[in-house]
Scaffold this active site. Sequence first.
Site, PDB file in Angstrom:
ATOM      1  N   CYS A 119       0.818  -1.226   0.000  1.00 43.48           N
ATOM      2  CA  CYS A 119       0.000   0.000   0.000  1.00 43.48           C
ATOM      3  C   CYS A 119       0.850   1.276   0.000  1.00 43.48           C
ATOM      4  CB  CYS A 119      -0.961  -0.001   1.178  1.00 43.48           C
ATOM      5  SG  CYS A 119      -2.106  -1.374   1.124  1.00 43.48           S
ATOM      6  N   HIS A 252      -3.126   7.605   1.754  1.00 45.20           N
ATOM      7  CA  HIS A 252      -3.562   6.261   1.349  1.00 45.20           C
ATOM      8  C   HIS A 252      -4.944   6.025   1.936  1.00 45.20           C
ATOM      9  CE1 HIS A 252      -3.932   2.068   0.736  1.00 45.20           C
ATOM     10  NE2 HIS A 252      -3.624   1.710   1.964  1.00 45.20           N
ATOM     11  N   ASN A 282     -10.125   0.291  -0.130  1.00 41.11           N
ATOM     12  CA  ASN A 282      -8.662   0.318  -0.102  1.00 41.11           C
ATOM     13  C   ASN A 282      -8.146  -0.332  -1.393  1.00 41.11           C
ATOM     14  OD1 ASN A 282      -5.937  -0.102   0.347  1.00 41.11           O
ATOM     15  ND2 ASN A 282      -6.192  -0.821   2.453  1.00 41.11           N
TER      16      ASN A 282
HETATM   17  O1  UT7 Z   1      -3.735  -0.685   3.497  1.00 42.36           O
HETATM   18  C1  UT7 Z   1      -2.756  -1.139   4.378  1.00 42.36           C
HETATM   19  C2  UT7 Z   1      -2.959  -0.624   5.712  1.00 42.36           C
HETATM   20  N1  UT7 Z   1      -4.111  -1.249   6.324  1.00 42.36           N
HETATM   21  C3  UT7 Z   1      -4.782  -0.612   7.255  1.00 42.36           C
HETATM   22  O2  UT7 Z   1      -4.490   0.535   7.512  1.00 42.36           O
HETATM   23  C4  UT7 Z   1      -5.851  -1.334   8.022  1.00 42.36           C
HETATM   24  C5  UT7 Z   1      -5.705  -1.037   9.478  1.00 42.36           C
HETATM   25  N2  UT7 Z   1      -6.726  -1.643  10.308  1.00 42.36           N
HETATM   26  C6  UT7 Z   1      -8.025  -1.233  10.282  1.00 42.36           C
HETATM   27  O3  UT7 Z   1      -8.381  -0.376   9.504  1.00 42.36           O
HETATM   28  C7  UT7 Z   1      -8.975  -1.805  11.296  1.00 42.36           C
HETATM   29  O4  UT7 Z   1      -8.262  -2.540  12.250  1.00 42.36           O
HETATM   30  C8  UT7 Z   1     -10.082  -2.714  10.662  1.00 42.36           C
HETATM   31  C9  UT7 Z   1     -11.029  -1.867   9.840  1.00 42.36           C
HETATM   32  C10 UT7 Z   1      -9.421  -3.787   9.789  1.00 42.36           C
HETATM   33  C11 UT7 Z   1     -10.890  -3.389  11.764  1.00 42.36           C
HETATM   34  O5  UT7 Z   1     -11.429  -2.428  12.637  1.00 42.36           O
HETATM   35  P1  UT7 Z   1     -11.286  -2.595  14.219  1.00 42.36           P
HETATM   36  O6  UT7 Z   1     -11.994  -1.461  14.809  1.00 42.36           O
HETATM   37  O7  UT7 Z   1      -9.814  -2.749  14.523  1.00 42.36           O
HETATM   38  O8  UT7 Z   1     -12.088  -3.909  14.481  1.00 42.36           O
HETATM   39  P2  UT7 Z   1     -11.593  -5.266  15.170  1.00 42.36           P
HETATM   40  O9  UT7 Z   1     -10.651  -5.977  14.292  1.00 42.36           O
HETATM   41  O10 UT7 Z   1     -11.176  -4.959  16.567  1.00 42.36           O
HETATM   42  O11 UT7 Z   1     -12.934  -6.082  15.233  1.00 42.36           O
HETATM   43  C12 UT7 Z   1     -14.015  -5.680  16.077  1.00 42.36           C
HETATM   44  C13 UT7 Z   1     -15.115  -6.717  15.990  1.00 42.36           C
HETATM   45  C14 UT7 Z   1     -14.615  -8.142  16.199  1.00 42.36           C
HETATM   46  O12 UT7 Z   1     -15.611  -8.846  16.935  1.00 42.36           O
HETATM   47  P3  UT7 Z   1     -15.440  -9.059  18.510  1.00 42.36           P
HETATM   48  O13 UT7 Z   1     -14.153  -9.815  18.683  1.00 42.36           O
HETATM   49  O14 UT7 Z   1     -15.385  -7.673  19.106  1.00 42.36           O
HETATM   50  O15 UT7 Z   1     -16.655  -9.846  18.866  1.00 42.36           O
HETATM   51  C15 UT7 Z   1     -14.571  -8.705  14.805  1.00 42.36           C
HETATM   52  O16 UT7 Z   1     -14.758 -10.103  14.778  1.00 42.36           O
HETATM   53  O17 UT7 Z   1     -15.709  -6.687  14.693  1.00 42.36           O
HETATM   54  C16 UT7 Z   1     -15.742  -8.017  14.158  1.00 42.36           C
HETATM   55  N3  UT7 Z   1     -15.634  -7.912  12.697  1.00 42.36           N
HETATM   56  C17 UT7 Z   1     -16.682  -7.705  11.904  1.00 42.36           C
HETATM   57  N4  UT7 Z   1     -18.003  -7.575  12.160  1.00 42.36           N
HETATM   58  C18 UT7 Z   1     -18.819  -7.355  11.107  1.00 42.36           C
HETATM   59  C19 UT7 Z   1     -14.498  -7.965  11.943  1.00 42.36           C
HETATM   60  N5  UT7 Z   1     -14.823  -7.802  10.647  1.00 42.36           N
HETATM   61  C20 UT7 Z   1     -16.168  -7.631  10.598  1.00 42.36           C
HETATM   62  C21 UT7 Z   1     -17.075  -7.404   9.546  1.00 42.36           C
HETATM   63  N6  UT7 Z   1     -18.384  -7.274   9.850  1.00 42.36           N
HETATM   64  N7  UT7 Z   1     -16.690  -7.286   8.266  1.00 42.36           N
END
Ligand code: UT7
Length: 325
Positions: A119, A252, A282
């Site tokens: 990225c 980005h 993305n």
């Molecule tokens: O391009 C390269 C650089 N990449 C990035 O910059 C990405 C960086 N990371 C992020 O943007 C974020 O971490 C994400 C958008 C990927 C995830 O957001 P988050 O606020 O960190 O969520 P999380 O991973 O902590 O997940 C929260 C909850 C989890 O459930 P529990 O454990 O709280 O019950 C996940 O299982 O959301 C759940 N979850 C979803 N729920 C509905 C994960 N994906 C989904 C989904 N729909 N698609």
Amino acid sequence: MSIYSRILGTGSYLPPQTVTNEELAARLARDGIETSDAWIVERTGIRQRHFAAAGVGSVDLGEQAARRALESAGLSPQDVDMIVVATSTPDMIFPSDASLIQARLGCAGGAAFDVQAVCAGFIYALSVADQFVRSRMARNALVIGAEVFSQILDFSDRSTCVLFGDGAGAVVLGPSDQPGVLASALHADGRQSGILRTPGRVSGGKVSGRPFLEMDGQAVFKQAVHVLENVAREVLDKAGRASASVDWMVPHQANIRIMLHTAKKLGIGPERVVQTVALHGNTSAASIPLALDSAVRGGQIRRGQTLLLEAVGGGLTWGAALVEY
Ligand code: UT7
């Protein structure tokens, strides 16, 4: 006399098929995977993405973006003596997307190669091309970011498959005695290669290892907010500028929360941040040139303005560039 490299033109291309969050959620639900428009919008800001049709690759998308960038620069392919493509989803293991695009454009003879910094790839490619133009190793360089991440998404992994889309963007860099690229900085920390990767490879005629994108989202998020602020300050310092002189931040487009958080830390308000993540998702190395071109064509970014470009990606790689457009 020292010369700068300047952006002479911009272009981009998105494959026609859009997939909204609702459409993606319905598709995943058929396989028993639960997600929702509300979750995706709240956590990322993404509302839709574009997916390339079967058989369409990053060379197809990159070629279209390149043609549009050349047109906006008022140049023909014959004026190009260097092509650098940032991609992690090339058409082939080799030759490079850059060679294949050069053949499509009909401008054989100049240098052509790909840069793989995921990225952060466009920042890497821009910085490389800037060095070549400034040292007169090249005159007019096409710098392209082109990706088909839909091809490496695991649609049974809701934590990654909702985030990415396909597309391409390009700029033409050429020599100028007026400032263009003012400063750039590139970094990597290979110790963190495990938090964002697609580990599969071809060996003995077969794919060995998982050929799908894997990410520890929270770990990447934590790193992103830290390194992006630092590298943005680094290029501002190098150029002797304050963040108040930035007219537009062109980050980005991975996550609206990361983009706006970084901007806020730098004292840049959301009205000065180009935001296309809602419409494109993305698109990895394509996201900055796509955002740049849409803001140029939309009349937001104008000649003479100062742009701060920054990105972080798998590797871990990150970088920034300060550009007078
Ligand atoms: O391009 C390269 C650089 N990449 C990035 O910059 C990405 C960086 N990371 C992020 O943007 C974020 O971490 C994400 C958008 C990927 C995830 O957001 P988050 O606020 O960190 O969520 P999380 O991973 O902590 O997940 C929260 C909850 C989890 O459930 P529990 O454990 O709280 O019950 C996940 O299982 O959301 C759940 N979850 C979803 N729920 C509905 C994960 N994906 C989904 C989904 N729909 N698609």
